[in-house]
Design a protein around this motif. Structure first.
Motif, mmCIF file in Angstrom:
data_model
loop_
_atom_site.group_PDB
_atom_site.id
_atom_site.type_symbol
_atom_site.label_atom_id
_atom_site.label_comp_id
_atom_site.label_asym_id
_atom_site.label_seq_id
_atom_site.Cartn_x
_atom_site.Cartn_y
_atom_site.Cartn_z
ATOM 1 N N TYR A 71 0.841 -1.192 0.000
ATOM 2 C CA TYR A 71 0.000 0.000 0.000
ATOM 3 C C TYR A 71 0.871 1.235 0.000
ATOM 4 C CZ TYR A 71 0.532 0.511 5.133
ATOM 5 O OH TYR A 71 1.013 0.666 6.394
ATOM 6 N N GLY A 72 0.309 2.322 -0.513
ATOM 7 C CA GLY A 72 1.041 3.581 -0.541
ATOM 8 C C GLY A 72 0.311 4.588 0.324
ATOM 9 N N TRP A 90 4.695 0.863 1.982
ATOM 10 C CA TRP A 90 5.192 -0.396 2.536
ATOM 11 C C TRP A 90 5.142 -1.387 1.388
ATOM 12 C CZ3 TRP A 90 8.230 -0.882 6.319
ATOM 13 C CH2 TRP A 90 8.099 -0.151 7.498
ATOM 14 N N ALA A 91 6.290 -1.926 1.054
ATOM 15 C CA ALA A 91 6.383 -2.719 -0.167
ATOM 16 C C ALA A 91 7.046 -4.061 0.107
ATOM 17 C CB ALA A 91 7.191 -1.937 -1.195
ATOM 18 N N ALA A 151 -13.668 -0.128 1.957
ATOM 19 C CA ALA A 151 -12.920 0.810 2.801
ATOM 20 C C ALA A 151 -11.651 0.180 3.362
ATOM 21 C CB ALA A 151 -13.798 1.297 3.942
ATOM 22 N N ASN A 152 -11.602 -1.135 3.390
ATOM 23 C CA ASN A 152 -10.458 -1.819 4.015
ATOM 24 C C ASN A 152 -9.415 -2.350 3.039
ATOM 25 O OD1 ASN A 152 -11.238 -1.559 6.773
ATOM 26 N ND2 ASN A 152 -12.901 -2.984 6.326
ATOM 27 N N VAL A 153 -9.562 -2.046 1.774
ATOM 28 C CA VAL A 153 -8.558 -2.552 0.828
ATOM 29 C C VAL A 153 -7.265 -1.746 0.981
ATOM 30 C CG1 VAL A 153 -10.370 -3.214 -0.811
ATOM 31 C CG2 VAL A 153 -9.179 -1.033 -1.107
ATOM 32 N N PRO A 154 -6.107 -2.340 0.649
ATOM 33 C CA PRO A 154 -4.869 -1.569 0.748
ATOM 34 C C PRO A 154 -4.888 -0.391 -0.230
ATOM 35 C CG PRO A 154 -4.444 -3.835 0.013
ATOM 36 C CD PRO A 154 -5.902 -3.721 0.238
ATOM 37 N N PRO A 155 -4.737 0.817 0.273
ATOM 38 C CA PRO A 155 -4.876 1.990 -0.596
ATOM 39 C C PRO A 155 -3.564 2.440 -1.230
ATOM 40 C CG PRO A 155 -4.700 2.678 1.681
ATOM 41 C CD PRO A 155 -4.522 1.181 1.679
ATOM 42 N N GLY A 156 -3.673 3.393 -2.127
ATOM 43 C CA GLY A 156 -2.530 4.191 -2.561
ATOM 44 C C GLY A 156 -1.518 3.539 -3.465
ATOM 45 N N ALA A 157 -1.781 2.343 -3.961
ATOM 46 C CA ALA A 157 -0.761 1.671 -4.762
ATOM 47 C C ALA A 157 -1.127 1.611 -6.247
ATOM 48 C CB ALA A 157 -0.507 0.266 -4.239
#
Lengths: 433, 288
Positions: free
Chosen positions: A133-134, A299-300, A336-342
């Motif tokens: 996620y980013g 976080w990658a 709403a709970n999915v890993p965001p920003g990537a």
């Protein structure tokens, strides 16, 4: 039993043996935050699809950083996959310590990754880690308290407004603090926050000749403003609060505002929050100098060079950072709970666009540029860090001095003078000067 | 009486164990010494060559060095005073006949079996947290402002946590010593009309001197390397950076193995100075 059935049974047995033969057990080091813990809960899906088992080593952020850094520098080989960030990836990639991720499958769709994330996780144009996620950072605030204070949060507030609003919302008798911010020592904790904040006050870590800049008016303004505001409106013990402590305070309803990682938005609006239906979002504040105090981080997942399980590790990374995983989380726990920003596609998805913090997260990420993070020019890449190997050590010590100033053990001037000396000494020893 | 050949056989049989133990100690010691003279920076490509005494000079001239020595000695000294004094008091109390003596003794000893990391986390989050901690609630109950223990009283907080962990050890050793005290001696002095305090001062305390020496020696060795409690609670901030913590920071956070190794050599020297000092001053009790 006829021949066909016997042939089918034989083929099944061969397939089973083959699957077992190629099945690996991957050891993955990861951070103990909500999204990663959620991923661990869904690992059975990966095992069912590939046959590979996964063993998790879940650690607190500061501990994880030290553990994986030690492992990679000593070629310890403890992990097949490591969870690392934008700070480590380019440095390790340059040293040849990570497996390049330039041959992923078409299904993985590398072009779908947000350019800000892809660039931050690359060295010399090659991606070395895949974003789980980013995040950037933004303001999360209590809409009810803001209304009661007779104020309205603009979409792009200034630090002056934030300080006024914090003072107006503070109600010590009812244990409500106007603002909760990180003050905890550690370069990735309080160090990251104050560095991002300093950018908006026109400060920087180094000038173009790698001289430390803590003796400048901009840094004094940053620290005095932070300490003044937190003493007025912050929680008791803020010099020891990091991400998790502030999350807990906000979810208990004890913070009017909290400026921190955008990824926290799903937690403050989730089931664990007592104020889930009263949270608004705004961009991180500025001072009118052209830089906001928001950072950029991912976080990658990366594969250390030399692992014997490279193929299986790549399969895991494709599973965990691909679009199918996002859909898996959405199906199990809601959008709403999915890993965001990537991924770009996430922000084009109408289901996700309906999530209240989705657009603000994207806006925050897009407004952060690690290659141009300071008002005056600086020789380093990074917003809340300088991407040089020495930074983690220096920033940890500097943030310890800052925390001591927040706690009143020394003055802001003393803390800055020590920070200046620590940084210059380390830079000289490292051969920058 | 051992013959020449039996002595040779004994030496031969003991040799593997001696070699193993020597190796166990010498290999890391030699490596530390070697690295302390090298410019060894893993993130900069590894061993970058001979550094001479640069690492040693840099380590002691760093602004963090003397504060770390001072923090180390304050923690060691304070914990020793607290654990020895309270240990004697508890040992005397536990020696008295009482109902449920076995359970009380187990409860007193229990903290010693809790891992340092766990106890530090418990103290930090359950007791000392300035918002949700037990102490904060107690303070508020009496109308006082809660204290931010770990930032406002950082060293005393660490000392409290470490003392809580080591008090059972001191109590256990001292209780065993008290139990070996000849009760007739105490009874005679009681019949002679000696008050409690005098009986303690002239009979009990001299009898405990050897046990106290053992407690001081063993605890000092362990307390010089106290780490987990600081790592978990303050992260080395607020003046709680001990010498061990500084070495950890140089090696793992700054990724400077050479500099950290020089610090390690200083730590070995300091530990030996303290050990020699203790053996000279208090260790003579052991010869008696």
């Amino acid at each position: 039993m006829n021949k066909t059935i016997r042939a089918l049974l034989g083929a099944t047995a061969i397939c089973t043996v083959a699957t077992v033969g190629f099945a690996e057990t991957l050891t993955i080091a990861t951070v103990n935050n909500g999204d990663m813990v959620r991923m661990q809960g869904l690992t059975d899906d990966f095992t069912a699809k590939t046959g590979h088992e996964v063993e998790w080593v879940t650690l607190e952020e500061n501990v994880l950083r030290q553990r994986v850094t030690t492992d990679i520098t000593t070629k310890g080989g403890s992990f097949d996959i490591m969870t690392i960030g934008m700070y480590e990836t380019p440095i390790w990639g340059k040293n040849g310590w990570l497996v390049p991720l330039d041959d992923m499958s078409a299904e993985y769709n590398a072009d779908d990754i947000l350019p800000a994330m892809k660039n931050g996780l690359s060295y010399d144009g090659t991606m070395f880690a895949s974003p789980f996620y980013g995040e950037s950072s933004m303001i999360m605030y209590r809409t009810d308290l803001m209304e009661a204070a007779g104020m309205e949060m603009p979409k792009d507030p200034t630090w002056e407004f934030v300080r006024k609003a914090a003072a107006a919302m503070t109600d010590r008798d009812n244990e409500i603090n106007g603002i909760c911010l990180r003050g905890k020592a550690g370069w990735g904790e309080g160090g990251a926050f104050i560095t991002a904040m300093s950018n908006s006050f026109g400060a920087r870590w180094f000038d173009m000749d790698w001289n430390a800049q803590f003796d400048t008016e901009q840094w004094a303004n940053t620290l005095n403003f932070y300490k003044g505001m937190m003493d007025e409106s912050g929680p008791n013990g803020y010099p020891t609060n990091g991400f998790n402590e502030n999350l807990s305070l906000f979810n208990q309803g004890k913070c009017g505002m909290w400026i921190d990682a955008t990824v926290a938005a799903s937690f403050v609006t989730g089931d664990d929050s007592t104020v889930a239906d009263k949270v608004g979002f705004a961009l991180a504040p500025d001072t009118g100098l052209g830089k906001r105090s928001n950072w950029l981080w991912a976080w990658a997942l990366a594969i250390p060079a030399g692992t014997q399980k490279e193929a299986a590790a790549k399969e895991f990374i494709e599973w965990a950072t691909g679009t199918a995983y996002i859909e898996l989380v959405a199906a199990n726990e809601g959008w709403a709970n999915v890993p965001p920003g990537a991924r770009i596609s996430l922000y084009e998805n109408p289901d996700y666009q309906a999530v209240p913090f989705a657009q603000m997260t994207l806006d925050s990420i897009l407004s952060a540029d690690p290659t141009d993070s300071t008002v005056e020019p600086s020789p380093y890449v990074g917003i809340q860090f300088a991407a040089i190997p020495e930074f983690a050590g220096i920033a940890t010590e500097v943030s310890q001095e800052f925390s001591a100033a927040y706690a009143g053990q020394q003055t802001v001037e003393e803390a800055l003078a020590k920070a200046q000396a620590i940084t210059n000494e380390a830079m000289e020893a490292a051969g920058y000067k | 009486m051992a013959t020449k050949s039996s002595r040779s056989a004994a030496r031969l049989m003991m040799a593997p164990a001696v070699v193993l133990l020597l190796g166990w100690m010498l290999v890391p010691l030699t490596m530390t010494l070697w690295f302390s003279f090298r410019n060894y920076l893993p993130l900069r490509g590894g061993d970058l060559g001979w550094a001479g005494f640069d690492n040693y000079t840099r380590f002691v001239t760093s602004s963090a060095f003397w504060p770390s020595i001072s923090a180390t000695l304050i923690i060691v000294g304070s914990v020793l005073i607290i654990t020895v004094c309270l240990g004697i008091l508890l040992a005397i109390l536990l020696d008295q006949p009482m109902w449920g003596q076995g359970i009380v003794r187990i409860l007193v000893i229990a903290p010693f079996f809790v891992m340092p990391t766990v106890s530090a986390l418990v103290w930090k989050n359950i007791f000392m947290d300035p918002v949700n901690g037990l102490f904060a609630h107690l303070w508020k109950l009496f109308g006082a402002e809660p204290v931010s223990w770990l930032s406002e009283a950082s060293l005393p907080s660490i000392i409290l946590i470490v003392s809580w962990q080591w008090l059972p050890f001191a109590t256990l050793i001292l209780l065993t010593a008290i139990q070996s005290l000849d009760s007739e001696q105490l009874e005679a002095s009681e019949m002679d009309g000696a008050p409690h305090l005098k009986r303690f001062w002239f009979i009990v305390l001299p009898h405990l001197s050897r046990a106290i020496t053992i407690v001081i020696l063993i605890q000092t060795i362990f307390l010089l390397s106290v780490f987990a409690e600081i790592f978990v609670t303050t992260g080395g901030a607020f003046g709680t950076k001990t010498l061990t913590y500084l070495i950890f920071q140089r090696v793992l956070e700054s990724q400077n193995v050479g500099l950290g190794s020089a610090g390690g050599v200083y730590a070995i020297i300091l530990a030996n100075i303290v050990a020699i000092f203790l053996m000279r001053i208090v260790g003579k009790n052991l010869d008696a």
